[in-house]
Design an enzyme around this catalytic site. Structure first.
Site, mmCIF file in Angstrom:
data_model
loop_
_atom_site.group_PDB
_atom_site.id
_atom_site.type_symbol
_atom_site.label_atom_id
_atom_site.label_comp_id
_atom_site.label_asym_id
_atom_site.label_seq_id
_atom_site.Cartn_x
_atom_site.Cartn_y
_atom_site.Cartn_z
ATOM 1 N N PRO A 9 -1.043 -11.808 2.317
ATOM 2 C CG PRO A 9 -0.264 -13.312 0.727
ATOM 3 C CD PRO A 9 -1.529 -12.843 1.402
ATOM 4 C CG ASN A 10 4.474 -10.619 1.038
ATOM 5 O OD1 ASN A 10 5.346 -10.969 1.826
ATOM 6 N ND2 ASN A 10 4.121 -11.354 -0.006
ATOM 7 N NE ARG A 17 4.494 -6.283 -1.107
ATOM 8 C CZ ARG A 17 3.349 -6.823 -1.455
ATOM 9 N NH1 ARG A 17 2.264 -6.622 -0.708
ATOM 10 N NH2 ARG A 17 3.266 -7.569 -2.532
ATOM 11 C CE1 TYR A 22 1.036 -3.487 -3.887
ATOM 12 C CE2 TYR A 22 3.372 -3.911 -3.516
ATOM 13 C CZ TYR A 22 2.165 -4.260 -4.095
ATOM 14 O OH TYR A 22 2.082 -5.384 -4.878
ATOM 15 C CG ASN A 76 -5.264 -6.322 -0.690
ATOM 16 O OD1 ASN A 76 -5.052 -7.195 -1.524
ATOM 17 N ND2 ASN A 76 -4.548 -5.214 -0.609
ATOM 18 C CB ALA A 79 0.494 -12.919 -3.817
ATOM 19 C CG HIS A 82 -2.979 -12.310 -8.671
ATOM 20 N ND1 HIS A 82 -3.964 -11.449 -9.120
ATOM 21 C CD2 HIS A 82 -2.135 -11.543 -7.924
ATOM 22 C CE1 HIS A 82 -3.704 -10.214 -8.677
ATOM 23 N NE2 HIS A 82 -2.604 -10.260 -7.951
ATOM 24 C CG ASP A 89 -13.817 -22.978 -3.630
ATOM 25 O OD1 ASP A 89 -14.271 -22.315 -4.580
ATOM 26 O OD2 ASP A 89 -13.297 -24.106 -3.761
ATOM 27 C CD GLU A 100 -10.641 -8.478 -6.269
ATOM 28 O OE1 GLU A 100 -11.717 -8.679 -6.892
ATOM 29 O OE2 GLU A 100 -9.527 -8.744 -6.735
ATOM 30 C CG HIS A 102 -6.302 -5.578 -5.408
ATOM 31 N ND1 HIS A 102 -5.653 -6.649 -4.840
ATOM 32 C CD2 HIS A 102 -7.406 -6.068 -6.004
ATOM 33 C CE1 HIS A 102 -6.347 -7.748 -5.105
ATOM 34 N NE2 HIS A 102 -7.418 -7.423 -5.804
ATOM 35 C CG LEU A 103 -2.876 -0.981 -0.854
ATOM 36 C CD1 LEU A 103 -1.770 -1.795 -0.219
ATOM 37 C CD2 LEU A 103 -3.075 0.321 -0.116
ATOM 38 C CB SER A 104 -1.021 -1.648 -7.032
ATOM 39 O OG SER A 104 -1.275 -3.044 -7.050
ATOM 40 N NE ARG A 109 1.930 -4.146 -9.655
ATOM 41 C CZ ARG A 109 2.122 -4.651 -8.438
ATOM 42 N NH1 ARG A 109 1.115 -4.679 -7.563
ATOM 43 N NH2 ARG A 109 3.300 -5.121 -8.106
ATOM 44 N NE ARG A 113 1.937 -7.956 -9.674
ATOM 45 C CZ ARG A 113 2.466 -8.467 -8.564
ATOM 46 N NH1 ARG A 113 1.693 -8.893 -7.586
ATOM 47 N NH2 ARG A 113 3.776 -8.552 -8.413
HETATM 48 C C1 DQA Z 1 -2.084 -6.163 -4.090
HETATM 49 C C2 DQA Z 1 -1.818 -6.520 -5.557
HETATM 50 C C3 DQA Z 1 -1.344 -7.955 -5.685
HETATM 51 O O1 DQA Z 1 -1.082 -8.259 -7.057
HETATM 52 C C4 DQA Z 1 -0.064 -8.147 -4.909
HETATM 53 O O2 DQA Z 1 0.347 -9.497 -4.958
HETATM 54 C C5 DQA Z 1 -0.151 -7.679 -3.510
HETATM 55 C C6 DQA Z 1 -0.875 -6.442 -3.222
HETATM 56 C C7 DQA Z 1 -2.465 -4.693 -3.918
HETATM 57 O O3 DQA Z 1 -3.007 -4.353 -2.868
HETATM 58 O O4 DQA Z 1 -2.187 -3.863 -4.796
HETATM 59 O O5 DQA Z 1 0.441 -8.255 -2.603
HETATM 60 O O6 DQA Z 1 -3.182 -6.952 -3.642
#
Ligand code: DQA
Length: 152
Positions: A9-10, A17, A22, A76, A79, A82, A89, A100, A102-104, A109, A113
């Site tokens: 999501p997002n 964003r 990011y 990725n 959110a 977490h 599952d 897995e 993640h950009l950040s 953080r 997270r």
């Molecule tokens: C994220 C890190 C997550 O904590 C956050 O909710 C995201 C992006 C990242 O790519 O850094 O939506 O997965």
């Protein structure tokens, strides 16, 4: 070899964003770079983004239930990393090697997270490397799949 890349999501809002966290690359920019890297690695790539937990679960399942099957996942979960036992599952259920990304770096953080529900059902993880992290995740997963004892 076919790799499925899943964005949670997002991530469809990347580029606008919270760019200080990011970056300015859009999801389309990242996917152009991923496709180029996939070409160099000689693997096929499918990509999927959803803001919905169940849709992500369905897509993970489809990686083994529907043609063309995937050999591995780069994910990725955003959110849902977490919060989502369901996505964790699903990864365990399809039993595909998953990486897995993640950009950040969520570990540096907010406290909420710091937990990843998917970490221990993945064969590797990359965080805090921005868009480059996706390329590293893809290469790491392909290396894992091509390593000793690999199926493909
Ligand atoms: C994220 C890190 C997550 O904590 C956050 O909710 C995201 C992006 C990242 O790519 O850094 O939506 O997965």
């Amino acid at each position: 070899m076919r790799i499925l890349v899943i964005h949670g999501p997002n991530l469809n809002l990347l580029g606008r964003r919270e760019p200080a966290i990011y970056g300015y690359d859009t999801l389309a920019d990242i996917e152009v770079r991923l496709r180029a890297r996939a070409g160099e690695l000689a693997v096929d790539l499918d990509t999927f983004q959803s803001n919905h937990e169940g849709a992500i679960v369905d897509r993970i399942q489809a990686a083994v239930l529907a043609e063309p099957h995937a050999d591995g996942l780069v994910i990725n979960p955003a959110a849902y990393t977490h919060t989502s036992v369901a996505i964790r599952d699903a990864i365990a259920a399809v039993a595909l090697p998953a990486w897995e990304v993640h950009l950040s770096d969520p570990a540096t953080r907010e406290g909420f997270r710091r937990v990843s529900y998917v970490r221990d059902v993945c064969v590797g993880h990359t965080a805090g490397r921005g868009a480059d992290g996706y390329l590293e995740a893809l290469a790491g997963l392909v290396e894992h799949l091509r390593g000793p004892g690999a199926r493909t």
